[in-house]
Design a protein around this motif. Structure first.
Motif, PDB file in Angstrom:
ATOM      1  N   HIS A  22       0.834  -1.206   0.000  1.00 37.10           N
ATOM      2  CA  HIS A  22       0.000   0.000   0.000  1.00 37.10           C
ATOM      3  C   HIS A  22       0.869   1.256   0.000  1.00 37.10           C
ATOM      4  O   HIS A  22       1.701   1.430   0.894  1.00 37.10           O
ATOM      5  CB  HIS A  22      -0.938  -0.013   1.232  1.00 37.10           C
ATOM      6  CG  HIS A  22      -1.879   1.144   1.265  1.00 37.10           C
ATOM      7  ND1 HIS A  22      -2.189   1.818   2.407  1.00 37.10           N
ATOM      8  CD2 HIS A  22      -2.562   1.774   0.289  1.00 37.10           C
ATOM      9  CE1 HIS A  22      -3.026   2.802   2.146  1.00 37.10           C
ATOM     10  NE2 HIS A  22      -3.268   2.788   0.859  1.00 37.10           N
ATOM     11  N   GLY A  57      -2.951   7.882   7.443  1.00 36.73           N
ATOM     12  CA  GLY A  57      -3.912   7.053   6.703  1.00 36.73           C
ATOM     13  C   GLY A  57      -5.329   7.393   7.083  1.00 36.73           C
ATOM     14  O   GLY A  57      -6.229   7.353   6.264  1.00 36.73           O
ATOM     15  N   ALA A  81      -7.389   9.950  10.478  1.00 38.67           N
ATOM     16  CA  ALA A  81      -7.063  10.884  11.565  1.00 38.67           C
ATOM     17  C   ALA A  81      -6.726  10.141  12.863  1.00 38.67           C
ATOM     18  O   ALA A  81      -7.314   9.110  13.171  1.00 38.67           O
ATOM     19  CB  ALA A  81      -8.240  11.815  11.787  1.00 38.67           C
ATOM     20  N   HIS A  98       1.909  12.746  13.645  1.00 39.81           N
ATOM     21  CA  HIS A  98       0.698  12.576  12.845  1.00 39.81           C
ATOM     22  C   HIS A  98       1.029  13.016  11.419  1.00 39.81           C
ATOM     23  O   HIS A  98       1.557  14.094  11.210  1.00 39.81           O
ATOM     24  CB  HIS A  98      -0.408  13.449  13.457  1.00 39.81           C
ATOM     25  CG  HIS A  98      -1.750  13.260  12.840  1.00 39.81           C
ATOM     26  ND1 HIS A  98      -2.835  14.032  13.175  1.00 39.81           N
ATOM     27  CD2 HIS A  98      -2.196  12.400  11.917  1.00 39.81           C
ATOM     28  CE1 HIS A  98      -3.889  13.635  12.476  1.00 39.81           C
ATOM     29  NE2 HIS A  98      -3.522  12.648  11.703  1.00 39.81           N
ATOM     30  N   ALA A  99       0.745  12.145  10.448  1.00 37.09           N
ATOM     31  CA  ALA A  99       1.128  12.455   9.066  1.00 37.09           C
ATOM     32  C   ALA A  99      -0.066  12.310   8.146  1.00 37.09           C
ATOM     33  O   ALA A  99      -0.953  11.492   8.388  1.00 37.09           O
ATOM     34  CB  ALA A  99       2.231  11.517   8.612  1.00 37.09           C
ATOM     35  N   THR A 113      -2.031   7.898  -1.839  1.00 33.77           N
ATOM     36  CA  THR A 113      -1.367   7.175  -2.918  1.00 33.77           C
ATOM     37  C   THR A 113      -0.845   8.169  -3.966  1.00 33.77           C
ATOM     38  O   THR A 113       0.271   8.032  -4.462  1.00 33.77           O
ATOM     39  CB  THR A 113      -2.370   6.200  -3.574  1.00 33.77           C
ATOM     40  OG1 THR A 113      -2.989   5.438  -2.534  1.00 33.77           O
ATOM     41  CG2 THR A 113      -1.689   5.262  -4.540  1.00 33.77           C
ATOM     42  N   GLN A 169      -2.997  17.581  10.901  1.00 35.97           N
ATOM     43  CA  GLN A 169      -2.152  16.677  10.110  1.00 35.97           C
ATOM     44  C   GLN A 169      -0.779  17.284   9.867  1.00 35.97           C
ATOM     45  O   GLN A 169       0.063  16.661   9.238  1.00 35.97           O
ATOM     46  CB  GLN A 169      -2.853  16.326   8.797  1.00 35.97           C
ATOM     47  CG  GLN A 169      -3.914  15.234   8.924  1.00 35.97           C
ATOM     48  CD  GLN A 169      -5.180  15.638   9.651  1.00 35.97           C
ATOM     49  OE1 GLN A 169      -5.429  16.806   9.920  1.00 35.97           O
ATOM     50  NE2 GLN A 169      -6.011  14.673   9.983  1.00 35.97           N
ATOM     51  N   ASP A 187      -9.879  15.777  -0.314  1.00 36.55           N
ATOM     52  CA  ASP A 187     -10.020  16.059   1.114  1.00 36.55           C
ATOM     53  C   ASP A 187     -10.479  17.498   1.302  1.00 36.55           C
ATOM     54  O   ASP A 187     -10.243  18.353   0.449  1.00 36.55           O
ATOM     55  CB  ASP A 187      -8.674  15.869   1.837  1.00 36.55           C
ATOM     56  CG  ASP A 187      -8.325  14.401   1.994  1.00 36.55           C
ATOM     57  OD1 ASP A 187      -9.246  13.593   2.190  1.00 36.55           O
ATOM     58  OD2 ASP A 187      -7.138  14.060   1.913  1.00 36.55           O
ATOM     59  N   ARG A 194     -13.583  14.141   3.879  1.00 34.04           N
ATOM     60  CA  ARG A 194     -13.450  13.890   2.445  1.00 34.04           C
ATOM     61  C   ARG A 194     -14.557  14.723   1.796  1.00 34.04           C
ATOM     62  O   ARG A 194     -15.624  14.905   2.391  1.00 34.04           O
ATOM     63  CB  ARG A 194     -13.700  12.407   2.119  1.00 34.04           C
ATOM     64  CG  ARG A 194     -12.678  11.437   2.614  1.00 34.04           C
ATOM     65  CD  ARG A 194     -11.375  11.509   1.913  1.00 34.04           C
ATOM     66  NE  ARG A 194     -11.443  11.092   0.512  1.00 34.04           N
ATOM     67  CZ  ARG A 194     -10.476  11.367  -0.385  1.00 34.04           C
ATOM     68  NH1 ARG A 194      -9.411  12.066  -0.037  1.00 34.04           N
ATOM     69  NH2 ARG A 194     -10.578  10.952  -1.632  1.00 34.04           N
ATOM     70  N   LYS A 223      -9.572   1.377   6.061  1.00 28.38           N
ATOM     71  CA  LYS A 223     -10.311   2.588   6.421  1.00 28.38           C
ATOM     72  C   LYS A 223     -11.810   2.310   6.410  1.00 28.38           C
ATOM     73  O   LYS A 223     -12.267   1.395   5.736  1.00 28.38           O
ATOM     74  CB  LYS A 223     -10.016   3.696   5.418  1.00 28.38           C
ATOM     75  CG  LYS A 223      -8.602   4.170   5.526  1.00 28.38           C
ATOM     76  CD  LYS A 223      -8.316   5.234   4.519  1.00 28.38           C
ATOM     77  CE  LYS A 223      -6.826   5.251   4.323  1.00 28.38           C
ATOM     78  NZ  LYS A 223      -6.327   6.225   3.443  1.00 28.38           N
TER      79      LYS A 223
HETATM   80  P1  AMP Z   1      -4.784   6.334   0.443  1.00 26.65           P
HETATM   81  O1  AMP Z   1      -4.474   6.828  -0.913  1.00 26.65           O
HETATM   82  O2  AMP Z   1      -5.484   5.016   0.458  1.00 26.65           O
HETATM   83  O3  AMP Z   1      -3.576   6.340   1.303  1.00 26.65           O
HETATM   84  O4  AMP Z   1      -5.822   7.330   1.099  1.00 26.65           O
HETATM   85  C1  AMP Z   1      -5.534   8.700   1.205  1.00 26.65           C
HETATM   86  C2  AMP Z   1      -6.596   9.382   1.999  1.00 26.65           C
HETATM   87  O5  AMP Z   1      -6.570   8.943   3.359  1.00 26.65           O
HETATM   88  C3  AMP Z   1      -6.414  10.873   2.094  1.00 26.65           C
HETATM   89  O6  AMP Z   1      -6.880  11.544   0.952  1.00 26.65           O
HETATM   90  C4  AMP Z   1      -7.211  11.200   3.339  1.00 26.65           C
HETATM   91  O7  AMP Z   1      -8.592  11.270   3.066  1.00 26.65           O
HETATM   92  C5  AMP Z   1      -6.957  10.002   4.211  1.00 26.65           C
HETATM   93  N1  AMP Z   1      -5.885  10.308   5.166  1.00 26.65           N
HETATM   94  C6  AMP Z   1      -4.587  10.010   5.061  1.00 26.65           C
HETATM   95  N2  AMP Z   1      -3.913  10.421   6.157  1.00 26.65           N
HETATM   96  C7  AMP Z   1      -4.821  11.002   6.966  1.00 26.65           C
HETATM   97  C8  AMP Z   1      -4.762  11.636   8.250  1.00 26.65           C
HETATM   98  N3  AMP Z   1      -3.635  11.730   8.932  1.00 26.65           N
HETATM   99  N4  AMP Z   1      -5.902  12.131   8.758  1.00 26.65           N
HETATM  100  C9  AMP Z   1      -7.075  12.041   8.083  1.00 26.65           C
HETATM  101  N5  AMP Z   1      -7.195  11.444   6.885  1.00 26.65           N
HETATM  102  C10 AMP Z   1      -6.087  10.938   6.332  1.00 26.65           C
END
Ligand code: AMP
Length: 543
Positions: free
Chosen positions: A232, A304, A306, A325-326, A330, A360, A419, A434, A525
């Motif tokens: 992933h 990934g 919150a 917190h990051a 993708t 974040q 987002d 989102r 998620k």
């Molecule tokens: P993915 O491409 O599967 O890693 O999903 C990315 C999405 O996960 C982002 O566009 C956010 O909506 C969500 N996401 C990733 N990191 C965070 C975070 N620290 N807090 C909230 N949502 C997050």
């Protein structure tokens, strides 16, 4: 213009493993294997095996530009594929085994994978799928001869036999740094997953940038437990960043329960680990039950989705582990923002720091972010205005694989992340939703994530999702769907009054429904699309 007089070298992924092999030869890669035992090797050994693998790909008919799939857990063989495949000029497609079977065959065919490397675990899955995978010419099972399974798959090869035939002194080719190195598909909660294609250049720059102190702050003193799957989003870049920084790398294989993760953190004296909140929920649950501690851990990177406040407090206050917190995705390789407190914020007391810790974080050099309204006008960084979050930078996608329309990126070069966020005057970005999950009530936007975080802040709530339900007067109103924690009791009124302590009156959800479990997607998620379908006939008691 006067030209600089510096050497020009293409940025190659192979240079990372070559570097680790030469300068950190004895640093270990420790893997929990699918077969059972813990496997240990050094970067020197791994580098040689990656060379053998790269050389042996020719015997499978793989040449530069061909796509090679993997269906595998985190382990040393998967790491060898990260380098052997991309380093040879072929393209590594790490397939997420948690996709639904139609999505699996879709992504494997769409990426045009010619060879599939698979862990033993995934042999049955491939057997069931094989007749829908016409382009796969060979299946390589990532094990040794002794563990080779009986299988109905055609043209099956044993990984260890394959790489034995390769040259350990294979010289990594040098080619255009803009060549594709790897492909990851988005989780595809709406429609088919979309292919994000990384290059050697984007990966190298992302790796350097992610290592810096305001990034993952990596050094040769770190022992890193990489729980984020190698299937992933490039394992958040750590499969590259750990060898680049001479970190010991610990790979947990398929065992991601609290006890197994704790065993590795302990035995390998891990200083840093990275994963999504769900994994940390399992670990902290295990720690509480067992009374065990985290004596070696210094930092934990969580992203990934919150990070709940209770999780930050638990790590920092009970176990003295700093939470980073990051945010990323993708499409952004993935690192976009990371949360570090600036000096004036470090001076605040812990309670005053908490609202900032929940954000974040700030952009790292190389990726820029902004928030815009529906007409693409940039919004103020006042911590209040919220709008569509966009990103731009060296490792942000410029378009999806095979998508000629290229709707992902606007004419001004900004990628729309999907987002919704605020950015405060110090530059801390906070995801509020989102785009498709935000609740639009009477012209105001209500953040589903904010309510979810508050709900899981209640000790009786294990997990919560907030979705929009159509409403005759307000367009949409929030509904909480929650799972009660084991051994706890709570009712609707108690949960709503807990939420009312922190929300404005118009943000308080109209109802709560308790369920045994919530649906999750391929990356763990919450699957709100499915939840919205499940609740499509739901009506509020008052409407
Ligand atoms: P993915 O491409 O599967 O890693 O999903 C990315 C999405 O996960 C982002 O566009 C956010 O909506 C969500 N996401 C990733 N990191 C965070 C975070 N620290 N807090 C909230 N949502 C997050």
């Amino acid at each position: 213009m006067i030209q600089g007089l510096m050497q020009q070298q293409p940025l190659m992924i192979s240079s990372i493993i070559e570097f680790a092999e030469r300068w950190y030869p004895d640093v270990e890669v420790v893997s929990r294997t699918v077969e059972g035992p813990i496997h240990r090797c050094t970067y020197k050994e791994l580098g040689k095996r990656a060379r053998r693998l790269a050389d042996s790909l020719k015997s499978l008919g793989i040449s530069a530009g061909d796509s090679v799939g993997t269906l595998a857990w985190n382990g040393y063989r998967h790491l060898e594929l990260y380098y052997g495949v991309s380093g040879s000029g072929a393209v590594l497609h790490t397939v997420n085994p948690r996709l639904f079977s139609e999505q699996l065959s879709y992504v494997i065919n769409h990426a045009n994978d010619k060879v599939m490397f698979a862990d033993l675990t995934f042999v049955p899955l491939l057997e069931a799928l094989a007749d829908q995978l016409p382009n796969i010419e060979h299946y390589v099972i990532m094990t040794d001869r002794e563990h080779m399974p009986e299988t109905t798959l055609n043209s099956v090869i044993c990984y260890e036999d394959l790489i034995k035939s390769g040259d350990p002194d294979y010289q990594w080719p040098v080619f255009d740094e803009n060549s594709a190195s790897s492909i990851c598909y988005t989780s595809g909660t709406t429609g088919n997953p979309k292919g994000v294609v990384y290059s050697h250049r984007s990966t190298l720059i992302h790796t350097i940038a992610s290592s810096i102190p305001n990034g993952l702050n990596l050094s040769g003193s770190d022992s890193v437990l990489l729980v984020v799957p190698q299937f992933h989003v490039n394992s958040w870049g750590v499969s590259y960043a750990a060898p680049m920084n001479g970190c010991k790398l610990v790979l947990p294989g398929p065992a991601m329960d609290g006890s197994s993760i704790h065993d590795l953190l302990e035995s390998e004296k891990c200083t840093l680990s990275l994963a999504v909140p769900t994994i940390w929920m399992m670990l902290t649950g295990f720690l509480r039950e067992s009374g065990k501690k985290l004596p070696h851990m210094k930092r934990v990177v969580i992203g990934g989705s919150a990070v709940p406040e209770a999780m930050i407090r638990c790590f920092e206050q009970e176990y003295d582990v700093q939470v980073i917190h990051a945010w990323g995705m993708t499409e952004t390789s993935p690192l976009g923002t990371l949360n570090f407190l600036m000096p004036h914020l470090q001076e605040l007391d812990y309670e005053a720091q908490m609202p900032i810790k929940l954000t974040q974080g700030k952009s790292i050099f190389g990726v820029d972010i902004r928030i815009v309204d529906d007409n693409n006008n940039p919004l103020a960084h006042d911590g209040i205005a919220f709008g569509r979050l966009q990103a731009k930078g060296h490792w942000v996608t410029s378009g999806y694989l095979g998508d000629e329309d290229n709707k992902a990126v606007g004419s001004d070069g900004w990628f729309d992340t999907g987002d919704v966020a605020t950015i405060n005057p110090d530059g801390y970005m906070m995801i509020t939703d989102r785009t498709k999950d935000v609740i639009k009530s009477g012209g105001e936007w209500i953040s589903s994530i904010e309510i979810e975080n508050l709900a899981v802040g209640h000790p009786a709530i294990a997990e919560a999702a907030v979705i929009a339900i159509p409403h005759p007067k307000w367009d949409e109103r929030p509904l909480v769907v929650a799972v009660i924690a084991d051994g706890q009791e709570i009712d609707k009124t108690k949960l709503l009054s807990h939420l009312a302590e922190s929300l404005a009156k118009w943000q308080i959800p109209d109802d709560v429904v308790f369920v045994d479990e919530l649906p999750h997607g391929a990356t763990g998620k919450l699957n709100k699309l499915k939840l919205r379908e499940d609740f499509s006939d739901y009506k509020f008691p008052t409407t």
